[in-house]
Motif scaffolding. Structure first.
Motif, short mmCIF file in Angstrom:
data_model
loop_
_atom_site.label_atom_id
_atom_site.label_comp_id
_atom_site.label_asym_id
_atom_site.label_seq_id
_atom_site.Cartn_x
_atom_site.Cartn_y
_atom_site.Cartn_z
N HIS A 1 0.85 -1.19 0.00
CA HIS A 1 0.00 0.00 0.00
C HIS A 1 0.89 1.24 0.00
N LEU A 2 0.31 2.37 -0.47
CA LEU A 2 1.05 3.62 -0.65
C LEU A 2 1.28 4.31 0.68
N SER A 3 2.52 4.66 0.91
CA SER A 3 2.89 5.44 2.08
C SER A 3 3.36 6.80 1.58
N GLY A 4 2.56 7.85 1.83
CA GLY A 4 2.85 9.15 1.23
C GLY A 4 2.31 9.17 -0.18
N THR A 5 3.11 9.72 -1.13
CA THR A 5 2.64 9.79 -2.52
C THR A 5 3.41 8.88 -3.45
N HIS A 6 4.59 8.39 -3.01
CA HIS A 6 5.45 7.65 -3.93
C HIS A 6 5.87 6.27 -3.42
N ASN A 7 5.95 6.08 -2.11
CA ASN A 7 6.53 4.86 -1.56
C ASN A 7 5.48 3.77 -1.33
N CYS A 8 5.89 2.54 -1.59
CA CYS A 8 5.04 1.38 -1.38
C CYS A 8 5.62 0.51 -0.27
N ILE A 9 4.80 0.16 0.70
CA ILE A 9 5.24 -0.71 1.78
C ILE A 9 4.31 -1.93 1.85
N GLY B 1 4.69 -8.66 0.45
CA GLY B 1 3.82 -8.42 -0.69
C GLY B 1 2.68 -9.40 -0.79
N GLY B 2 2.48 -10.24 0.20
CA GLY B 2 1.40 -11.20 0.12
C GLY B 2 1.17 -11.88 1.47
N TYR B 3 0.45 -13.00 1.44
CA TYR B 3 0.20 -13.79 2.64
C TYR B 3 -0.35 -15.13 2.16
N HIS B 4 -0.45 -16.09 3.10
CA HIS B 4 -1.12 -17.36 2.76
C HIS B 4 -1.77 -17.93 4.01
N CYS B 5 -2.77 -18.74 3.73
CA CYS B 5 -3.49 -19.39 4.81
C CYS B 5 -2.98 -20.84 4.96
N SER B 6 -3.03 -21.31 6.14
CA SER B 6 -2.67 -22.73 6.41
C SER B 6 -3.67 -23.30 7.43
N CYS B 7 -3.72 -24.63 7.47
CA CYS B 7 -4.71 -25.28 8.34
C CYS B 7 -4.02 -26.10 9.43
N ARG B 8 -4.78 -26.28 10.50
CA ARG B 8 -4.23 -27.12 11.56
C ARG B 8 -4.20 -28.58 11.09
N ALA B 9 -3.51 -29.41 11.84
CA ALA B 9 -3.40 -30.84 11.50
C ALA B 9 -4.79 -31.47 11.44
N GLY B 10 -5.01 -32.27 10.45
CA GLY B 10 -6.29 -32.93 10.28
C GLY B 10 -7.19 -32.19 9.34
N PHE B 11 -6.69 -31.02 8.91
CA PHE B 11 -7.48 -30.23 7.96
C PHE B 11 -6.60 -29.95 6.73
N GLN B 12 -7.27 -29.68 5.69
CA GLN B 12 -6.55 -29.32 4.48
C GLN B 12 -7.18 -28.07 3.87
N LEU B 13 -6.33 -27.30 3.17
CA LEU B 13 -6.77 -26.04 2.59
C LEU B 13 -7.63 -26.30 1.38
N SER B 14 -8.77 -25.69 1.40
CA SER B 14 -9.69 -25.78 0.27
C SER B 14 -9.77 -24.39 -0.33
N GLY B 15 -9.19 -24.25 -1.48
CA GLY B 15 -9.05 -22.91 -2.03
C GLY B 15 -7.86 -22.23 -1.39
N THR B 16 -8.03 -20.94 -1.01
CA THR B 16 -6.91 -20.18 -0.43
C THR B 16 -7.13 -19.84 1.03
N HIS B 17 -8.38 -19.96 1.48
CA HIS B 17 -8.66 -19.49 2.83
C HIS B 17 -9.32 -20.56 3.72
N ASP B 18 -10.09 -21.47 3.12
CA ASP B 18 -10.91 -22.39 3.92
C ASP B 18 -10.15 -23.68 4.27
N CYS B 19 -10.43 -24.15 5.46
CA CYS B 19 -9.86 -25.40 5.91
C CYS B 19 -10.99 -26.46 6.05
#
Length: 369
Positions: A272-280, A301-319
């Motif tokens: 996201h823009l910090s001021g008028t020119h910088n990206c953080i 520049g990003g993130y990811h989801c993970s699931c506890r043991a016994g679950f698996q990621l369905s898509g990018t967010h759901d366990c």
């Protein structure tokens, strides 16, 4: 005149024995001189001047001064009378001259009257304008030429243009232009004539903004255009948009987007823009756990989801629950029982669970009686 002559003569006769007496008596130291001649007072011959001489010797200085003063007075009186006589003679001469002039004027008038009677004046101007370039003025017995304004007479007939610009530039502030019989003043570019001689600045910006797209700036004798921020001057009056993104990406860390008269910076996803020119970096996990069911892990520049043991990621967010029993019976020797987020093994009758997945036994159970 006879009385004046007799008076001067008598005074001269009186002065002569007195002077002689002074010279003779006083120089000799005694009054012994005797005047032989006419008596000065009564005209008697042989008048004794010893009394005069004695008086002179007694008051020598006084008599000498008196004699000199009387002589000067007589001389001045004589000069004044001569000047008065001269003035009288001059006055008579002036009167005679005045009479003579009056007579000559009368004769001239008579002659002019006779000329008008017997001789008619020739108007030279009627023939070819008298040879004059411009104006011909007839006079009695002659004529003369004159010139119109802006010309001067050269010789007797020719008129030549006066170059008014040759003297003090014709009084013009800037340029003087000579013309036939006249002249006029002109001004340099950026100025206009005020009256006939003076040049004043023209405010070009007052009319149609000087033709400028944006700003018009008037200066002495000229003007110039300027542009608002985000624009650059094209030629002298036009303003074109500046593409700030061309040079060094507009100073943006990530993306530069040009707009009319401006630009703005944007950041890639995850920043996201910090001021008028910088990206953080944006910590997506900081808001609603990044939308993850279980665990949100922020990255640059990003993130990811993970699931506890016994679950698996369905898509990018759901366990979702993993059915461990579906694969190789979960590893159980006998029975596999799936649970939410896990599983467990069970054994058939006659067996007992050993560890997690193993079933041991195989013997028959005994019965009590």
């Amino acid at each position: 005149m006879a009385e004046k002559f007799q008076s001067e003569y008598s005074i001269s006769i009186m002065m002569t024995p007195l002077v002689l007496c002074l010279l003779l008596s006083c120089m000799g130291g005694q009054a012994t001189a005797q005047w032989q001649g006419n008596d000065l007072d009564g005209g008697v011959v042989g008048h004794d001047t010893s009394d005069h001489c004695a008086l002179c010797c007694a008051s020598q200085a006084t008599h000498i001064a008196t004699c000199a003063q009387e002589s000067q007075v007589l001389s001045l009186q004589n000069t004044v009378e001569q000047q008065q006589t001269l003035i009288f003679n001059l006055q008579n001469t002036v009167q005679q001259l005045q009479v003579l002039v009056s007579n000559q004027q009368t004769q001239l008038q008579t002659l002019q009257t006779l000329q008008g009677t017997f001789f008619a004046d020739i108007d030279e101007c009627n023939s070819n304008n008298g040879g004059c370039d411009h104006n011909c003025v007839n006079t009695v017995g002659s004529y003369r030429c004159t010139c119109r304004s802006g010309y001067y007479l050269s010789g007797t007939h020719n008129c030549i243009d006066v170059n008014e610009c040759s003297s003090l530039n014709g009084g013009c502030t800037h340029s003087c232009v000579n013309t036939a019989g006249s002249y006029h003043c002109t001004c340099r570019t950026g100025y206009q004539l005020s009256g006939t001689h003076d040049c004043i600045d023209v405010d070009e910006c007052a009319s149609l903004n000087g033709g400028c797209d944006h700003n018009c700036v008037n200066t002495e004798g000229r003007f110039h255009c300027t542009c608002r921020p985000g624009y650059q001057l094209s030629g002298t009056t036009s303003c074109n948009d500046i593409n700030e993104c061309i040079s060094f990406n507009g100073g943006c860390d990530h993306d530069c987007t040009n707009t009319i008269g401006s630009y703005h910076c944007t950041c890639r996803s995850g920043y996201h823009l910090s001021g008028t020119h910088n990206c953080i970096d944006t910590n997506e996990c900081a808001s609603l756990n990044g939308g993850c069911d279980h665990t949100c892990t922020n990255t640059e520049g990003g993130y990811h989801c993970s699931c506890r043991a016994g679950f698996q990621l369905s898509g990018t967010h759901d366990c979702t629950d993993i059915d461990e029993c579906a694969i190789l019976n979960g590893g159980c020797d006998h029975n596999c029982v799936n649970t939410q987020g896990g599983f467990h093994c069970t054994c058939r009758s006659g067996y007992q669970l050993s560890g997690i997945t193993r079933c041991n036994g195989g013997y028959l159970p005994y019965c009590k009686i």
